[in-house]
Design a protein around this motif. Structure first.
Motif, PDB file in Angstrom:
ATOM      1  N   GLY A 182       6.466  -8.576   2.701  1.00  0.00           N
ATOM      2  CA  GLY A 182       7.442  -7.897   1.863  1.00  0.00           C
ATOM      3  C   GLY A 182       6.884  -7.374   0.559  1.00  0.00           C
ATOM      4  O   GLY A 182       7.641  -6.968  -0.325  1.00  0.00           O
ATOM      5  N   VAL A 183       5.554  -7.348   0.432  1.00  0.00           N
ATOM      6  CA  VAL A 183       4.921  -6.834  -0.777  1.00  0.00           C
ATOM      7  C   VAL A 183       5.113  -5.322  -0.866  1.00  0.00           C
ATOM      8  O   VAL A 183       5.260  -4.765  -1.954  1.00  0.00           O
ATOM      9  N   ILE A 184       5.106  -4.643   0.283  1.00  0.00           N
ATOM     10  CA  ILE A 184       5.351  -3.207   0.338  1.00  0.00           C
ATOM     11  C   ILE A 184       6.431  -2.923   1.384  1.00  0.00           C
ATOM     12  O   ILE A 184       6.603  -3.682   2.332  1.00  0.00           O
ATOM     13  N   ASP A 185       7.145  -1.810   1.194  1.00  0.00           N
ATOM     14  CA  ASP A 185       8.199  -1.392   2.119  1.00  0.00           C
ATOM     15  C   ASP A 185       7.795  -0.180   2.936  1.00  0.00           C
ATOM     16  O   ASP A 185       8.474   0.190   3.898  1.00  0.00           O
ATOM     17  N   GLY A 186       6.703   0.454   2.528  1.00  0.00           N
ATOM     18  CA  GLY A 186       6.228   1.634   3.225  1.00  0.00           C
ATOM     19  C   GLY A 186       4.739   1.794   2.993  1.00  0.00           C
ATOM     20  O   GLY A 186       4.183   1.240   2.032  1.00  0.00           O
ATOM     21  N   ALA A 187       4.082   2.539   3.874  1.00  0.00           N
ATOM     22  CA  ALA A 187       2.626   2.693   3.758  1.00  0.00           C
ATOM     23  C   ALA A 187       2.162   3.891   4.558  1.00  0.00           C
ATOM     24  O   ALA A 187       2.758   4.250   5.579  1.00  0.00           O
ATOM     25  N   GLU A 188       1.100   4.515   4.097  1.00  0.00           N
ATOM     26  CA  GLU A 188       0.400   5.497   4.911  1.00  0.00           C
ATOM     27  C   GLU A 188      -1.002   4.982   5.178  1.00  0.00           C
ATOM     28  O   GLU A 188      -1.537   4.181   4.412  1.00  0.00           O
ATOM     29  N   TRP A 189      -1.599   5.432   6.286  1.00  0.00           N
ATOM     30  CA  TRP A 189      -2.992   5.093   6.553  1.00  0.00           C
ATOM     31  C   TRP A 189      -3.734   6.379   6.874  1.00  0.00           C
ATOM     32  O   TRP A 189      -4.223   7.051   5.981  1.00  0.00           O
ATOM     33  N   ILE A 190      -3.758   6.794   8.131  1.00  0.00           N
ATOM     34  CA  ILE A 190      -4.477   8.035   8.430  1.00  0.00           C
ATOM     35  C   ILE A 190      -3.561   8.939   9.252  1.00  0.00           C
ATOM     36  O   ILE A 190      -2.783   9.706   8.719  1.00  0.00           O
ATOM     37  N   ASN A 191      -3.643   8.839  10.568  1.00  0.00           N
ATOM     38  CA  ASN A 191      -2.849   9.669  11.471  1.00  0.00           C
ATOM     39  C   ASN A 191      -2.316   8.805  12.601  1.00  0.00           C
ATOM     40  O   ASN A 191      -2.746   7.652  12.758  1.00  0.00           O
ATOM     41  N   PRO A 192      -1.392   9.322  13.418  1.00  0.00           N
ATOM     42  CA  PRO A 192      -0.780   8.477  14.444  1.00  0.00           C
ATOM     43  C   PRO A 192      -1.762   7.716  15.323  1.00  0.00           C
ATOM     44  O   PRO A 192      -1.595   6.511  15.564  1.00  0.00           O
TER      45      PRO A 192
END
Length: 342
Positions: A182-192
């Motif tokens: 629960g430290v973050i609610d959303g994130a990006e990394w690279i691609n699908p």
């Protein structure tokens, strides 16, 4: 030549590095062997550049924005906001790098400004990246600003913060544990195709596609300059040529495998896949303009790179932007709308 990557062995970019290694082996007839190691195998990912500089590693793989703590202009060579603002794209970024003086500027930055003993070979483009994964809907910028979000380092992270987003950088291997706690609610990394290997779909159920924050993104191999200078000229050229071939290979894989993965996410895993809301794009673009102007006032070399990119865009955008507009118009009218109406 050992390359430690900032991605795990299951990532597509790791596969592309392995393909690069095979190309070097075949073209050199075994005279240069390349070994690829996953994230953290020898040193922590944030230490890759320093380790290559000191000769602990012959080479490392990451993205220029990973070195933004040493100089903010590094991000301009990988995920510059200039191109979406100017109507250009990943292909025109490479045109600037190879024909517009970008590569020479990058080596000037690394060697003369930052003082790191490396050369850079760009190898894996992964632009057009999604806004990312979320536990709750993101229908507008106000909702986005209420979410704790993992962003990339460098300019992209700075732009998110400028736009009022509660953004924090975490290395790839720390993202899912942070989300589970629960430290973050959303994130990006690279691609699908990269994200599904990490298991994002097991933690998040909403996925928002292409965002301007990494409209351009290019992975690089940084090589210790002492090691590089000891290579015969033909082996140096083999490394460069293998990297160029890997760029084309990565483009092809990105287009096909990401499309297939989005279908899998929807149909097999029940992920809600949506376009990024337009006012999120607008808010990020406005924030990007403010960040670029501020950074340009603060640092002469940063301004030098921004000016180079803008001048290149003024030459290329009127023609290339029209090409992109026609492509989109044709595909939407001939393929997308008819299919949607069936």
């Amino acid at each position: 030549m050992r390359i430690q990557a900032a991605v795990p062995s299951g990532a597509m970019s790791f596969e592309m590095l392995e393909a690069f290694a095979r190309r070097v082996d075949v073209m050199s007839e075994g005279r240069l062997k390349v070994q690829v190691f996953g994230a953290g195998a020898i040193v922590p990912s944030p230490q890759i550049l320093d380790s290559v500089h000191r000769g602990i590693l012959e080479a490392g793989f990451a993205w220029p924005q990973y070195w933004s703590g040493k100089h903010p202009a590094t991000s301009l060579f990988s995920n510059t906001p200039i191109w979406p603002m100017a109507g250009l794209d990943q292909l025109t970024h490479f045109a600037w790098m190879y024909k517009g003086g970008g590569l020479e500027l990058y080596h000037e930055l690394l060697q003369n400004v930052m003082g790191v003993n490396v050369v850079s070979v760009f190898v894996t483009p992964s632009g057009w990246q999604p806004l990312g994964w979320f536990k709750v809907p993101v229908e507008n910028m106000k909702q986005f600003q209420r979410i704790k979000y993992r962003s990339p380092p460098g300019l992209a992270g700075e732009i998110f913060k400028e736009a009022g987003v509660s953004a924090v950088f975490l290395p790839g291997e720390e993202i899912i544990p942070a989300a589970d706690r629960g430290v973050i609610d959303g994130a990006e990394w690279i691609n699908p195709v990269e994200d599904i290997a990490f298991g994002f779909h097991q933690t998040f159920k909403r996925y928002y596609l292409a965002s301007i924050h990494q409209f351009i993104d290019v992975g690089e191999i940084v090589i210790n300059r002492g090691f590089w200078n000891k290579l015969p000229k033909d082996l140096q050229e083999i490394v460069r040529t293998a990297a160029m071939a890997t760029i084309v290979d990565t483009f092809a894989n990105d287009i096909v495998r990401n499309a297939e993965t989005i279908k899998t996410l929807r149909e097999k895993h029940g992920i809600t896949v949506s376009p990024t809301p337009s006012d999120v794009h607008a808010g990020l673009m406005q924030a990007a303009g403010r960040v670029l102007e501020r950074r340009s006032r603060e640092d002469a070399f940063f301004k030098k790179v921004v000016d180079s990119q803008r001048n290149f865009a003024l030459t290329v955008a009127p023609w290339w932007g029209e090409v992109l507009r026609i492509y989109f118009s044709l595909s939407e009218n001939a393929v997308i709308r008819p299919q949607a109406s069936k």
